[in-house]
Design a protein around this motif. Structure first.
Motif, short mmCIF file in Angstrom:
data_model
loop_
_atom_site.label_atom_id
_atom_site.label_comp_id
_atom_site.label_asym_id
_atom_site.label_seq_id
_atom_site.Cartn_x
_atom_site.Cartn_y
_atom_site.Cartn_z
N THR A 327 0.80 -1.06 -0.02
CA THR A 327 0.04 0.11 0.07
C THR A 327 0.81 1.09 -0.06
N LYS A 328 0.30 2.39 -0.45
CA LYS A 328 1.24 3.68 -1.01
C LYS A 328 1.43 4.01 0.74
N ILE A 329 2.65 4.34 0.88
CA ILE A 329 3.16 4.97 2.33
C ILE A 329 2.69 6.46 2.26
N SER A 330 2.22 6.84 3.46
CA SER A 330 1.29 7.97 3.61
C SER A 330 2.43 8.95 3.82
N HIS A 331 2.23 10.28 3.65
CA HIS A 331 2.99 11.42 3.73
C HIS A 331 3.59 11.21 5.39
N CYS A 332 2.81 11.19 6.31
CA CYS A 332 3.60 11.11 7.90
C CYS A 332 4.49 9.99 7.76
N ALA A 333 4.24 8.90 7.38
CA ALA A 333 5.03 7.61 7.61
C ALA A 333 6.54 8.00 6.67
N LEU A 334 6.24 8.84 5.61
CA LEU A 334 7.49 9.08 4.86
C LEU A 334 8.42 10.43 5.76
N MET A 335 7.85 11.07 6.31
CA MET A 335 8.37 12.04 7.33
C MET A 335 9.11 11.36 8.39
N ALA A 336 8.66 9.99 8.92
CA ALA A 336 9.15 9.35 9.85
C ALA A 336 10.27 8.86 9.56
N GLN A 337 10.61 8.71 8.14
CA GLN A 337 11.92 8.17 7.63
C GLN A 337 12.98 9.17 7.62
N VAL A 338 12.71 10.36 7.68
CA VAL A 338 13.58 11.59 7.70
C VAL A 338 14.03 11.78 9.08
N ASN A 339 15.49 11.10 9.49
CA ASN A 339 15.86 11.22 10.92
C ASN A 339 17.10 11.97 10.77
N THR A 340 17.37 12.35 12.10
CA THR A 340 18.78 13.03 12.48
C THR A 340 19.92 11.83 12.63
N LYS A 341 20.71 11.54 12.14
CA LYS A 341 21.79 10.58 12.03
C LYS A 341 22.47 10.97 13.39
N ILE A 342 22.93 9.95 14.43
CA ILE A 342 23.60 10.46 15.57
C ILE A 342 24.71 9.39 15.79
N ASP A 343 25.95 9.93 16.12
CA ASP A 343 27.02 9.09 16.46
C ASP A 343 26.78 8.23 17.96
N PRO A 344 26.84 6.88 18.12
CA PRO A 344 26.55 6.10 19.45
C PRO A 344 27.41 6.62 20.60
N GLU A 345 28.58 7.33 20.21
CA GLU A 345 29.44 7.66 21.38
C GLU A 345 29.28 9.11 21.97
N TYR A 346 28.52 9.72 21.30
CA TYR A 346 28.35 11.41 21.62
C TYR A 346 27.68 11.70 23.05
N LEU A 347 26.54 10.97 23.14
CA LEU A 347 25.73 11.36 24.30
C LEU A 347 26.47 10.67 25.40
N LYS A 348 27.17 9.47 25.48
CA LYS A 348 27.92 8.96 26.61
C LYS A 348 29.00 10.08 27.00
N SER A 349 29.68 10.71 25.91
CA SER A 349 30.83 11.61 26.33
C SER A 349 29.99 12.91 26.89
N THR A 350 28.84 13.05 26.65
CA THR A 350 28.31 14.35 27.16
C THR A 350 27.85 14.22 28.60
#
Length: 420
Positions: A327-350
């Motif tokens: 089924t065609k993916i909705s606009h909201c679901a497509l927006m869920a696929q636009v994420n901010t990439k994060i480095d797994p070590e950053y928050l541990k260091s902060t």
């Protein structure tokens, strides 16, 4: 003042039976109105009114029941979760080009790095908040569910839950929770959902919801921002209420300003124990001020929580079938696929060199068999009825709950006396 004086006289009755009879007479008109409302409401009864009310005031049957069977006390992470941090924004693919024709881009981001940091500390139990108290533990063949509650010094009660869905992926859960267009098909409490603004670069959205509440409450209006950070195949999803001057306030529906609902999603091993990461774990942290007395809100949440969780699971399986059929993916679901990439070590260091203040879970003693406190149940129910039916009445809601507490203690003492 006359009614208050009469009510105080009732408290001086020597026995629970006499007091109960006097209370019934005193609150007779209110109870009649309540029963009429129940009758009318049951005839009208929409789908969302099918509550699962069992009036269970019990605590876990044994100390071990209050601690999930995982490596961390609150069941956070069946496997060691990655610790997030910012690196770069996700690139918007060709499918996302349609966003340029949607709502205008956000000039400022209402959800920032600090919000991710806060969610990470909640997930890792390093927020230094009050002790989490066990609330419930349920399961079905395809899902397991655990919930906890705590009470901060200020603000409404806070809830934490851990749900593990069998045969589900983090990407499916991520899209499912964001997909308002599909949500209206399974969530019959959601009567309106609209995207006000969005950012095609970060996936940030500002959303307007109206949710239907039970018949004794007016509907509630939510305006919240939401955003997702991605760390591998794990997702930190932040949702919180934000001000919105462009949508004026109304008497009805009543706007909920204080709202926080955020979750962490990751793949985990199936309960079959085959070593395959074919299940998905969702850790949810939620609190809101709905404008309802907190004691009543806690009662309603406790009685309706498991039914709501099962409804969500049915919606997820329906969504799973819909996606499998291309089924065609909705606009909201497509927006869920636009994420901010994060480095797994950053928050541990902060987090700094020093250990952050941990958050404990309270282990409660087993409930003695046969010690069901019926008077307390009746009095709390009466206080709930009066508080729901009297908005600005002569008897203050806090007074009613103090009375309920006093009678609950009386009943408790009587039970202890019989045990002795």
């Amino acid at each position: 003042m006359v009614l208050v004086e009469e009510f105080l006289e009732i408290l001086e009755r020597p026995t629970i039976g006499a007091v109960f009879v006097e209370i019934m007479v005193f609150l007779g008109p209110v109870w009649i109105a309540f029963l009429v409302g129940i009758t009318v409401g049951w005839i009208w009864k929409p789908k969302w009114a099918a509550w699962n009310c069992k009036f269970d005031f019990s605590v876990p049957s044994s100390p071990s029941d209050s601690v999930p069977s995982t490596s961390k006390p609150l069941g956070f992470h069946s496997s060691e979760a990655p610790t997030p941090s910012f690196a770069s924004y996700a690139d918007a693919g060709s499918e996302i080009e349609q966003f340029d024709t949607g709502p205008s881009r956000l000039n400022t981001l209402p959800i920032s790095d600090e919000d991710l940091d806060h969610l990470w500390h909640l997930v890792e139990r390093k927020d230094g908040g009050p002790t989490w108290k066990h609330l419930m533990d349920h399961s079905t063949p395809n899902m397991s569910y655990q919930a906890w509650q705590r009470h901060p010094e200020t603000g409404p009660p806070q809830y934490c839950s851990r749900t593990v869905y069998e045969d589900a992926t983090p990407e499916l859960l991520r899209d499912f929770f964001w997909d308002d267009e599909f949500r209206v098909k399974w969530d019959d409490m959601l009567v309106h959902a609209e995207t006000i603004e969005e950012c095609p670069t970060t996936g940030m959205m500002v959303v307007h919801w109206v949710r239907k509440f039970p018949f004794f409450c007016s509907d509630r209006e939510y305006i919240f921002a939401r955003r997702i950070w991605e760390s591998g195949r794990s997702y930190y999803c932040v949702t919180k209420g934000v001000p919105c001057p462009t949508i004026p306030r109304k008497d009805k529906p009543r706007r909920v300003d204080l709202y926080y609902s955020s979750w962490f999603i990751q793949a985990v091993e199936s309960r079959e124990g085959n070593g395959q990461l074919t299940a998905c774990e969702v850790l949810l942290f939620h609190h809101e001020d709905m404008g309802i007395p907190w004691e009543i809100a806690k009662f309603g949440v406790r009685q309706g929580m498991w039914g709501t969780v099962r409804k969500i699971e049915r919606g997820l399986r329906s969504y799973q079938k819909s996606r499998a059929s291309n089924t065609k993916i909705s606009h909201c679901a497509l927006m869920a696929q636009v994420n901010t990439k994060i480095d797994p070590e950053y928050l541990k260091s902060t987090d700094g060199n020093e250990e952050s203040s941990g958050t404990d879970i309270e282990i409660l003693p087993a409930k003695r068999e046969g010690s069901i406190n019926i008077p307390k149940l009746l009095i709390i129910g009466g206080a709930l009825v009066v508080a729901c039916t009297l908005d600005q009445g002569i008897i203050p809601k806090t007074f009613l709950f103090n009375v309920a507490k006093r009678f609950g203690n009386i009943g408790k003492k009587q039970v202890q006396g019989h045990d002795g």
